[in-house]
Design a protein around this motif. Structure first.
Motif, PDB file in Angstrom:
ATOM      1  N   ASP A 168      -3.662   6.960  -5.099  1.00 53.92           N
ATOM      2  CA  ASP A 168      -4.786   7.709  -4.528  1.00 53.92           C
ATOM      3  C   ASP A 168      -4.632   9.208  -4.780  1.00 53.92           C
TER       4      ASP A 168
ATOM      5  N   SER B   7      -9.301   1.677  -7.092  1.00 55.64           N
ATOM      6  CA  SER B   7      -9.795   2.784  -6.269  1.00 55.64           C
ATOM      7  C   SER B   7     -11.146   2.402  -5.665  1.00 55.64           C
ATOM      8  N   GLU B   8     -11.644   3.243  -4.804  1.00 55.89           N
ATOM      9  CA  GLU B   8     -12.953   2.999  -4.209  1.00 55.89           C
ATOM     10  C   GLU B   8     -14.034   2.897  -5.286  1.00 55.89           C
TER      11      GLU B   8
ATOM     12  N   ARG C 252       0.838  -1.211   0.000  1.00 57.36           N
ATOM     13  CA  ARG C 252       0.000   0.000   0.000  1.00 57.36           C
ATOM     14  C   ARG C 252       0.868   1.255   0.000  1.00 57.36           C
TER      15      ARG C 252
ATOM     16  N   THR D  87      -1.743   3.898  -1.781  1.00 52.49           N
ATOM     17  CA  THR D  87      -3.187   3.703  -1.717  1.00 52.49           C
ATOM     18  C   THR D  87      -3.594   3.146  -0.363  1.00 52.49           C
ATOM     19  N   ASP D  88      -4.839   3.455   0.013  1.00 57.70           N
ATOM     20  CA  ASP D  88      -5.430   2.856   1.212  1.00 57.70           C
ATOM     21  C   ASP D  88      -6.128   1.547   0.893  1.00 57.70           C
ATOM     22  N   GLN D  89      -6.265   1.250  -0.387  1.00 57.85           N
ATOM     23  CA  GLN D  89      -6.999   0.053  -0.815  1.00 57.85           C
ATOM     24  C   GLN D  89      -6.081  -1.176  -0.778  1.00 57.85           C
TER      25      GLN D  89
ATOM     26  N   ARG E 252     -10.857  11.748 -13.428  1.00 56.30           N
ATOM     27  CA  ARG E 252     -11.371  11.627 -12.052  1.00 56.30           C
ATOM     28  C   ARG E 252     -12.614  12.464 -11.793  1.00 56.30           C
TER      29      ARG E 252
END
Lengths: 396, 396
Positions: free
Chosen positions: B178, B205-206, B47, B52-54, B156
């Motif tokens: 991110d 991504s989310e 990560r 990224t947080d994913q 985006r």
């Protein structure tokens, strides 16, 4: 420090040092001569292992990747196929074929039993639209060896392709693809081939190739005709899993050094060792008649927690075995005896299991179960050297 | 004996000994605690690498497998997507999306040039049915670094997913997923990650995940939501490529030890070394403005046989470089400076190329091209330490 880790699972298996040292080598380039030379060597050895004149394709994928590649490479959405299933990996075939959009007929047998060839014949007679049969040779979830040679006698005279998952069988028990008349045979690297997971191998028969050439895969990563064109040049279609392929070259040398018959004789003898020892412990063998040569499954006595048995075996004795999957979780133990494993490792497995069972409450085993197991091993080695029975039944 | 083999290709790359020793370790089981613990460690490090947080999904496949997984996981047949392409791997995106049955608009730029963000914006404005843009960060066939951050500014704010092949960029130049707003970033193991090929990594991504949850893959092997559920448990959906994943844990330690900024500063300095040396040899840089940080491409002088240049460099100097692909075969040389490579290796590459060119007929280079290259390297290291320019342009 007290115990060494002993992997006695149906894959991954322990690896020979000779293979591990190859895996540690620095990279060479997969489009250059040294790699191509090694790949041509590997091809010759793989064809011996598979018992085929056809190319054997290496895929950078787990065994499930090769299963997916077979379904995408041989059949188009809407075509009708039969899945002969009796365990988790039989179910996986059906999941793969339905995801591919194939009309899937499921011929199910209870877990622990073998597929009945006569039922396959009846299903094909009843529905001539069926163009393929999917089956396992060794069903890893139960330890059953399906009678694939007999099923092939049914399919090879019909316009029906036989697709065989040999993941926990190739390199462990005989599976001569051309002689038996299989149309697709595939395996993974982490079982009989004594490698880490991540490499799969797949071969097609001549008529399999004719079908593949007419079938458009809708998954770009799996393209059997293009892979074949590359294999013939000592290449793979996409970037090759270089160190696994060079490791394979070394592990195939080990398997072929004394001939495949010697490998199968060893596996047969380890199977006799394992089955005899487990039966002497009073445990019920989960695959009573048709059984695999790389894994032995036993049912645990009522009231014994199989998860706890495995925990004790690993934590207190260093032996890592596998439990049951899905509805068999906690109910069976699967003792692997494949890969870089010998009689002493399997003895350790028997002892660890006996001790762990004892701790988890009651069984009535023979005091000399280890000696009985070793006697069966010696007898099997002597009696079957050079000609183990291909159908997995005990010589009468 | 005379020369050591030096791999200066855009993958595979030389491997650190620390990683190779992990690759040689005996197997552990991928469903047991020790492996799960290692996988949770790997997740945290990945990560950071991806920014990224994913979750970052490991796939047992080459990079092309991850590209296929992205197309199958994010879009259903009939959906319309744009492929922004300027090289062989851009073309591959279009092959993958059309094989998946996506309606594919191709926005093509000449090989050696970068994708123009304004053209992407115009294409999206012209056709609101387009729901995804596929692009490379580093186009390995040309050595161009596409302006992905600028393209992401366009996607985006629209209902358009941006899918980025970062195969020869992740771990080599900044790509904070991110922060830039990428919807899919993927890479392979054999480039910046200093591992053998056979492992791919992919993050969404989310909003990418929301789309993936609504999209049914028709290829059983690639199932992003199920992979994610497994990753959260320290697992993979199918059998894990165990030794590559444990090797990854070690290579990520090396990358993160002094921070990613130090890694990028090194790559930037090696790029300056390489470009300055090649320019001093009188060679035309194939990617004039937007260039990758792990590979430098040069056009060969007219009449020089590039295949012969590479042969001499390898056979007489031990340096393995890559040539051009498709219509660029024999016309360009691609000098890789990625993976476990330092300034001295790249100097060896420059020298081998100079000597080989000399043998193949004419060029007019500076006598002190190696010294010029090293001066540029030192300057770059001093000038950019801690903050290399993310768009790949030379600091003015």
């Amino acid at each position: 420090m007290l115990n060494k880790l002993r992997l006695l699972t149906p894959g991954p298996t322990p690896l020979p040092e000779r293979v591990r040292l190859v895996l540690a080598q620095d990279m060479i380039h997969h489009r250059k001569a040294a790699f191509k030379d090694a790949m041509h060597e590997v091809q010759g050895k793989l064809r011996q292992l598979f018992g085929t004149d056809q190319p054997v394709l290496p895929l950078a994928a787990s065994g499930t990747g090769a299963m997916t590649a077979a379904a995408h490479g041989l059949f188009a959405p809407g075509e009708k196929v039969l899945v002969a299933e009796a365990g988790k990996f039989g179910q996986r075939w059906a999941e793969i074929t339905t995801t591919r959009g194939l009309e899937t007929v499921r011929l199910e047998f209870p877990w622990g039993q073998a597929v009945e060839p006569s039922a396959v014949a009846a299903a094909l007679d009843a529905d001539p639209a069926i163009k393929g049969v999917f089956i396992q040779l060794s069903e890893t979830s139960t330890g059953v060896l399906h009678p694939v040679e007999e099923v092939a006698r049914i399919t090879r005279d019909r316009d029906v392709l036989l697709v065989v998952d040999g993941i926990s069988a190739v390199g462990l028990s005989p599976c001569p693809m051309d002689a038996w008349g299989l149309d697709c045979l595939l395996t993974g690297s982490q079982k009989g081939l004594m490698l880490p997971p991540g490499l799969a191998l797949l071969a097609l028969s001549e008529r399999g190739w004719r079908k593949a050439e007419q079938t458009a895969s809708n998954c770009f990563y799996f393209n059997l005709p293009k892979e074949r064109a590359n294999v013939l040049k000592g290449q793979t279609l996409f970037t090759s899993p270089i160190n696994l392929l060079l490791g394979l070259n070394a592990s195939l040398d080990i398997l072929l050094e004394k001939g495949l018959e010697a490998v199968y004789a060893k596996q047969w003898a380890l199977t006799m060792l394992s089955r005899t020892g487990l039966a002497a412990l009073g445990l019920e063998l989960f695959a009573p008649s048709h059984f695999a040569w790389g894994i032995t499954s036993v049912r645990l006595p009522e009231g014994v927690d199989g998860v706890e048995v495995l925990r004790i075996a690993q934590e207190e004795h260093g032996v890592c075995m596998a439990g049951g999957q899905d509805h068999l979780k906690g109910r069976i133990v699967r003792l692997g005896h494949m890969g870089w494993v010998d009689w002493s490792d399997v003895l350790a497995g028997l002892y660890a299991l006996e001790q762990s069972l004892h701790r988890c409450g009651g069984y009535s085993g023979a005091r000399d179960y280890l000696e009985q197991a070793m006697a069966a091993y010696r007898l099997a080695l002597a009696g079957t050297a050079g000609q183990p029975l291909p159908d997995g039944r005990i010589r009468s």
